[in-house]
Design a protein around this motif. Structure first.
Motif, short mmCIF file in Angstrom:
data_model
loop_
_atom_site.label_atom_id
_atom_site.label_comp_id
_atom_site.label_asym_id
_atom_site.label_seq_id
_atom_site.Cartn_x
_atom_site.Cartn_y
_atom_site.Cartn_z
N ALA A 36 -8.26 10.34 -0.67
CA ALA A 36 -7.38 11.51 -0.62
C ALA A 36 -7.17 11.97 0.82
CB ALA A 36 -7.96 12.65 -1.47
N GLY A 37 -8.24 11.93 1.62
CA GLY A 37 -8.10 12.29 3.03
C GLY A 37 -7.19 11.35 3.78
N ALA A 38 -7.31 10.04 3.50
CA ALA A 38 -6.45 9.06 4.16
C ALA A 38 -4.99 9.26 3.77
CB ALA A 38 -6.90 7.65 3.80
N ALA A 71 -3.60 12.14 2.79
CA ALA A 71 -3.12 13.36 3.43
C ALA A 71 -2.76 13.11 4.90
CB ALA A 71 -4.18 14.47 3.32
N LEU A 72 -3.59 12.34 5.59
CA LEU A 72 -3.31 12.02 6.99
C LEU A 72 -2.08 11.13 7.14
CD1 LEU A 72 -6.93 11.43 8.34
CD2 LEU A 72 -5.42 13.35 8.85
N SER A 73 -1.76 10.37 6.10
CA SER A 73 -0.57 9.52 6.15
C SER A 73 0.72 10.32 6.16
CB SER A 73 -0.56 8.56 4.94
OG SER A 73 -1.66 7.68 4.98
N LEU A 74 0.64 11.61 5.82
CA LEU A 74 1.82 12.45 5.74
C LEU A 74 2.07 13.25 7.03
CD1 LEU A 74 1.15 13.80 2.14
CD2 LEU A 74 2.76 12.00 2.79
N VAL A 75 1.21 13.06 8.02
CA VAL A 75 1.33 13.81 9.27
C VAL A 75 2.65 13.50 9.97
CG1 VAL A 75 0.36 13.99 11.60
CG2 VAL A 75 -1.15 14.07 9.61
N GLY A 76 3.06 12.23 9.97
CA GLY A 76 4.30 11.84 10.62
C GLY A 76 5.52 12.45 9.94
N ASP A 83 -8.87 -2.20 9.79
CA ASP A 83 -7.77 -2.54 10.71
C ASP A 83 -6.49 -1.77 10.39
OD1 ASP A 83 -9.45 -4.18 12.06
OD2 ASP A 83 -8.68 -6.04 11.22
N GLN A 84 -5.99 -1.92 9.16
CA GLN A 84 -4.73 -1.26 8.81
C GLN A 84 -4.90 0.26 8.68
OE1 GLN A 84 -2.48 -2.91 5.61
NE2 GLN A 84 -2.22 -4.88 6.62
N LEU A 126 -3.32 5.50 11.01
CA LEU A 126 -3.64 6.78 11.65
C LEU A 126 -3.05 6.85 13.05
CD1 LEU A 126 -7.36 7.29 10.55
CD2 LEU A 126 -5.29 8.27 9.56
N GLY A 127 -3.10 5.73 13.78
CA GLY A 127 -2.50 5.71 15.11
C GLY A 127 -1.00 5.90 15.07
N LEU A 128 -0.34 5.28 14.08
CA LEU A 128 1.10 5.40 13.96
C LEU A 128 1.50 6.83 13.59
CD1 LEU A 128 3.69 3.69 14.09
CD2 LEU A 128 3.47 3.31 11.61
N GLN A 129 0.74 7.45 12.68
CA GLN A 129 1.04 8.84 12.30
C GLN A 129 0.84 9.78 13.49
OE1 GLN A 129 2.48 9.25 9.41
NE2 GLN A 129 2.09 7.08 8.97
#
Length: 290
Positions: A186-188, A190-195, A259-260, A265-268
């Protein structure tokens, strides 16, 4: 003139925190926000009922088959997998659409309602207001993801058995450890929506119409999703913000494939930096008339 009067007014952290609390409270009292969360809560229930009906009322195949996500076929055996399946179903469209609606309306909605000029009166300020709007959108990202996860957990517990889970790599975990993995997933997500939140906020600074900003953000989301499926664009797809969204499935392996997840996270973070800076540059020099 006294020294106190001559001293420049400095922003107070507690005042900023109060502004953030007020913005979060106002956002989550709006009927639109509550409606979005209600729709998100219904999706796991519908997925669970569909799997239950497709499995004939038992804990069989789960209806996922080989075509669905690798964990969808496990839903019928363990209701905890409904959390992962529901997040996989909502992440490509439902969750980012909800975030896009909220972010797109953040500034444009205030301008359309005629309240933006009053919000910018000291001690708010443009930069502080923009940061508060973005922070509120990020809070919504987390709350929306948790609503999906908790609804899926409740529906999974009612429709299917709960217990020890088997990860995609074949490792068995206790139910408690499985819950920790679900929380990490769930945390991952949520962080995917930062962008998406940063893009929506930037679009919101470009117009005074909340509806136009929301429609543009959702339209961009759909367009990028389509581009990410075209094999002719495989060279640029790793740079599109939704490309690594489903990498959260790597948290269901032992050991975890990082890796992915790191790339996502870096892309977001990159999208948040670029579009957040663009939103600040646009908003800082914008002529506010409403």
């Amino acid at each position: 003139m006294s020294r106190a009067e001559a001293a420049p007014r400095r922003p107070r952290p507690l005042r900023s925190l109060g502004l953030l609390r007020n913005e979060i409270a106002v956002t989550f009292r709006r009927w639109r926000t509550l409606a979005l969360l209600a729709v998100l809560a219904c999706v796991p229930v519908l997925v669970g009922v569909a799997v239950r009906l497709d499995s004939g009322g038992g804990a069989g195949d789960g209806g996922g088959g080989d075509a669905g996500p690798a964990f969808l076929s496990q839903v019928g055996h363990n209701g905890l997998f409904l959390v992962f399946a529901s997040l996989a179903v909502t992440l490509p469209f439902f969750l980012p659409m909800a975030v896009g609606v909220l972010a797109g309306d953040a500034i444009a909605g205030e301008a359309h309602g005629g309240t933006l000029r009053y919000l910018l009166v000291a001690p708010a300020g443009r930069t502080r207001l923009l940061l508060v709007k973005y922070a509120t959108t990020l809070v919504f990202c987390l709350v929306a993801t948790l609503v999906v996860a908790l609804s899926a957990l409740a529906a999974g517990g009612l429709l299917f058995p709960l217990g020890e889970i088997t990860l995609l790599s074949g490792t068995s975990l206790s139910f408690g450890e499985g819950l920790l993995r679900a929380l990490a997933v769930a945390g991952a997500v949520a962080l995917s929506l930062v962008g998406v939140a940063a893009i929506g906020l930037f679009v919101s600074t470009l117009t005074g119409s909340g509806i136009a900003a929301m429609a543009t953000t959702v339209g961009l989301l759909i367009t990028v999703q389509i581009l990410d499926t075209l094999p002719q664009l495989d060279a640029v797809q790793p740079y599109l913000f939704p490309h690594y969204w489903l990498s959260f499935a790597d948290l269901l392996r032992d050991p975890v494939y990082w890796d992915q997840l790191r790339q996502n996270l870096g892309l977001q973070a990159l999208y948040a930096l670029v579009f957040g800076s663009a939103a600040w540059a646009r908003f800082a020099g914008r002529d506010i008339t409403a």
